[in-house]
Design an enzyme around this catalytic site. Sequence first.
Site, PDB file in Angstrom:
ATOM      1  N   ASN A   1     -10.504   7.977  36.064  1.00 49.85           N
ATOM      2  CA  ASN A   1     -10.143   9.072  36.962  1.00 49.85           C
ATOM      3  C   ASN A   1     -11.383   9.868  37.348  1.00 49.85           C
ATOM      4  O   ASN A   1     -12.000  10.525  36.496  1.00 49.85           O
ATOM      5  CB  ASN A   1      -9.139  10.019  36.296  1.00 49.85           C
ATOM      6  CG  ASN A   1      -8.820  11.219  37.188  1.00 49.85           C
ATOM      7  OD1 ASN A   1      -8.083  11.099  38.157  1.00 49.85           O
ATOM      8  ND2 ASN A   1      -9.408  12.371  36.884  1.00 49.85           N
ATOM      9  N   GLU A   2     -11.799   9.762  38.619  1.00 46.98           N
ATOM     10  CA  GLU A   2     -12.787  10.608  39.293  1.00 46.98           C
ATOM     11  C   GLU A   2     -14.223  10.437  38.805  1.00 46.98           C
ATOM     12  O   GLU A   2     -15.105  11.204  39.229  1.00 46.98           O
ATOM     13  CB  GLU A   2     -12.367  12.088  39.225  1.00 46.98           C
ATOM     14  CG  GLU A   2     -11.053  12.352  39.941  1.00 46.98           C
ATOM     15  CD  GLU A   2     -10.720  13.822  40.111  1.00 46.98           C
ATOM     16  OE1 GLU A   2      -9.851  14.152  40.944  1.00 46.98           O
ATOM     17  OE2 GLU A   2     -11.321  14.658  39.400  1.00 46.98           O
ATOM     18  N   ASN A   3     -14.500   9.447  37.968  1.00 47.65           N
ATOM     19  CA  ASN A   3     -15.864   9.332  37.452  1.00 47.65           C
ATOM     20  C   ASN A   3     -16.825   8.702  38.449  1.00 47.65           C
ATOM     21  O   ASN A   3     -18.011   9.076  38.492  1.00 47.65           O
ATOM     22  CB  ASN A   3     -15.865   8.544  36.141  1.00 47.65           C
ATOM     23  CG  ASN A   3     -15.135   9.281  35.036  1.00 47.65           C
ATOM     24  OD1 ASN A   3     -14.886  10.484  35.143  1.00 47.65           O
ATOM     25  ND2 ASN A   3     -14.785   8.583  33.980  1.00 47.65           N
TER      26      ASN A   3
END
Length: 799
Positions: A409-411
């Site tokens: 998630n969102e890295n």
Amino acid sequence: MKDVTRLDQGWSLHHDGEFLPARVPGSVHTDLLNAGLIDDPYLHTNENDVAWIGHRDWTYSTRITADGTHERTDLVFDGLDTAARITLGGTELGRTRNMHRTYRFDVTGLAGDLAVHFTSPYQEAAEVRAVTGERPNIYPEPFQYIRKTASSFGWDWGPTLPTSGIWRPARLEHWSTARLAEVRPLVTVAGGTGRVELHLTVERTATGAGRPLTVRAAVDGRTAETVLDGDTAVLTLDVPDAALWWPRGRGDQPLYDLDVTLADPTGPLDTRRQRIGFRTVELDRSADRDGTGFTLVVNGERLFVRGVNWIPDDTLVTRVTPERYRTRLTQAADANIDLVRVWGGGIYEDEAFYDTCDELGLMVWQDFLFACAAYPEEQPLRGEIEAEARDNVARLTPHPSLVLWNGNNENLWGFRDWGWEPELAGDSWGEGYYLGLLPRIVAELDPTRPYTAGSPWSGSWDHHPNDPDHGTHHSWEVWNRRDYTEYRDSVPRFVAEFGWQAPPAHATLQRALPGERLAADSPGMLHHQKAEDGNGKLDRGIERHFALPADFDRWHYLAQVVQARAVATGIEHWRSHWPRCAGTVVWQLNDCWPVSSWATVDGDGRLKPLWHELRRLYADRLLTVRPTADGTLEAALVNQAAEPWTTTLRLRRLAADGTAAADTATETTVAPRSVTRLAVPAALTPADGSAKEFLTADADGLRAVHFPVTDRVFAYPQPEYEVDVRPVPGADGIVDVTVTARTLVRDLLLQADRLAPTASADHGLLTLLPGEQAVIRLTGCPPVTPEAVRGALFAVEPF
């Protein structure tokens, strides 16, 4: 035959020289709560008073006896949270450092005191950080250095309560000759025939080495059998005319029992039963003239995904029971949701979660557990992450509801946009996991499902990770900085995160903050607002459309109205652009404690107005009116059903007092799985900037409204309505409330929990024209008067 002894009784927690009764599964926090030694950390500001727990080491102990009837005894932990040293009779069995794995220790012939010594999660994280070096993240907590629930360290919706404990079942497994170590079915469908390719691994004792073993598998009356000389086998079973598992709203969810038996000439040694479902799933990421798509295809049908994001349903995760999973997921299904994304800062959920999704037809998008941080790729983390991924991919393969693996998630987005790249200066940050290790593991262990490297992710570094024209997109400029009407400025290919905050229900706040005078900025309210400038964003969201009220009850109502309208604006816009946009996944379905957040269902399980709005927005048929780029209005009729939708669209231009200035009716048919857009005639369009006219669109009981100006400018009349209250005969606690409008009444809301904490209503926001009626059914409601009901009714008022 294998025997199992559950280790769920007789545990103690060592605390300040005392031995407290402990529950397994459980955690230190829940054991201290049960002992009355700490106050509920979810109430008031008690969270601050228990911060010490996460900084201490803890020990759990019990006593076990030896088994003399089998060749082998294994001590099995399905989950240890997190860094632990396990001893039996003072001898060390092993050490663990991953909450998300299963552990097995050979304890054959051993007995005595069994102890699990947990190191403080902060200490474990510090030791790993000393080896790997610093890495950036978005919160001042060290969650990227320890394989435990990231959100237990706090999030912008969650408390900081890093736990320790034996968080999943523990047991002794007694067995002889051999056992089934892994049963991994890969389920496919071709030409109407279902196929189960069953991958098996066995473990043998010394006496079982080299002994021929028989493995037999059966599903739907079909069987396959093989003699196993080694330790692995692959069996194939074909099921002609297999009934297909469908996402909810597309068909039924037939499930089949898969039975596996391992035997030698003396009889059965071990058995396993799993439920499976036959379906195909693909992810279409083809390039087209608009960019790069992201469309789920199940059983050959392309889907517009109607999704929500899922976080742990309780920060103290061991309190989430199978019944609680079913309640929460049924709430999702009842809101016409068809996909639940298990977010990467939480946990791989319990089997009960996936079993319920299988039964309800809720597709599962499963994140690997990485969120909002740069993760070191060095040891000791790399080996743990590979073992964790292998463990959970193999565990979850039987579930037909699981349709997608997601790397993080969102890295990938964070690396590009959040200043990580220069700060890292070439250090590892997780890219090797998301683009290398994890896709290799999925390809090896579960090639029947698609994998995507992250969310958001455009598909390659050729495009920005959060490019709305390519792959998945997270829309957070709206809420953080912009008005919700700006959702209409773009059409992403797939919106995997977006949302708007609102406080929880009034009764939830009263329980969480007993005795406190509720105000938006009261101490308890501020403590239960974890987002950066969260209340400021709530206020600005209200002020763009309404005058900001000083009265808390009015503020609470308007914050919930704005949340529902914001999410509606996005979904209506994006659904009307199918198939370019192939799905929306609202942030978020649930809460882990009583908090102001983006949730649809609050921390006490009460439905926010947004839940009712989602039920409308995610229904097969949706009607909306929206402005177009050239300044005109357009009615969009969305039909996600399998049948054509033939209807009469009625458009009315109305004055603020409800009188009609223009009225028209048009017959139209919307093809299955499609959208029809109709221009609103100029004669029906309210004048741009008019504060005295608005448009209504009606079709088959669906209604959409368009006001050309904000609420604070529009010339609303003072809402007038009559209220009639009638208990339903023979139905205890069920009351029908009939509201009859005498004026335009916009966004009428009956907050049932203000009548009784147990009460709930079957409607959310309602807009009524003069003379119209609405019947709102209350359940769990004691006898009430019309005056009491009026006190719980809110509507938009003139400013």
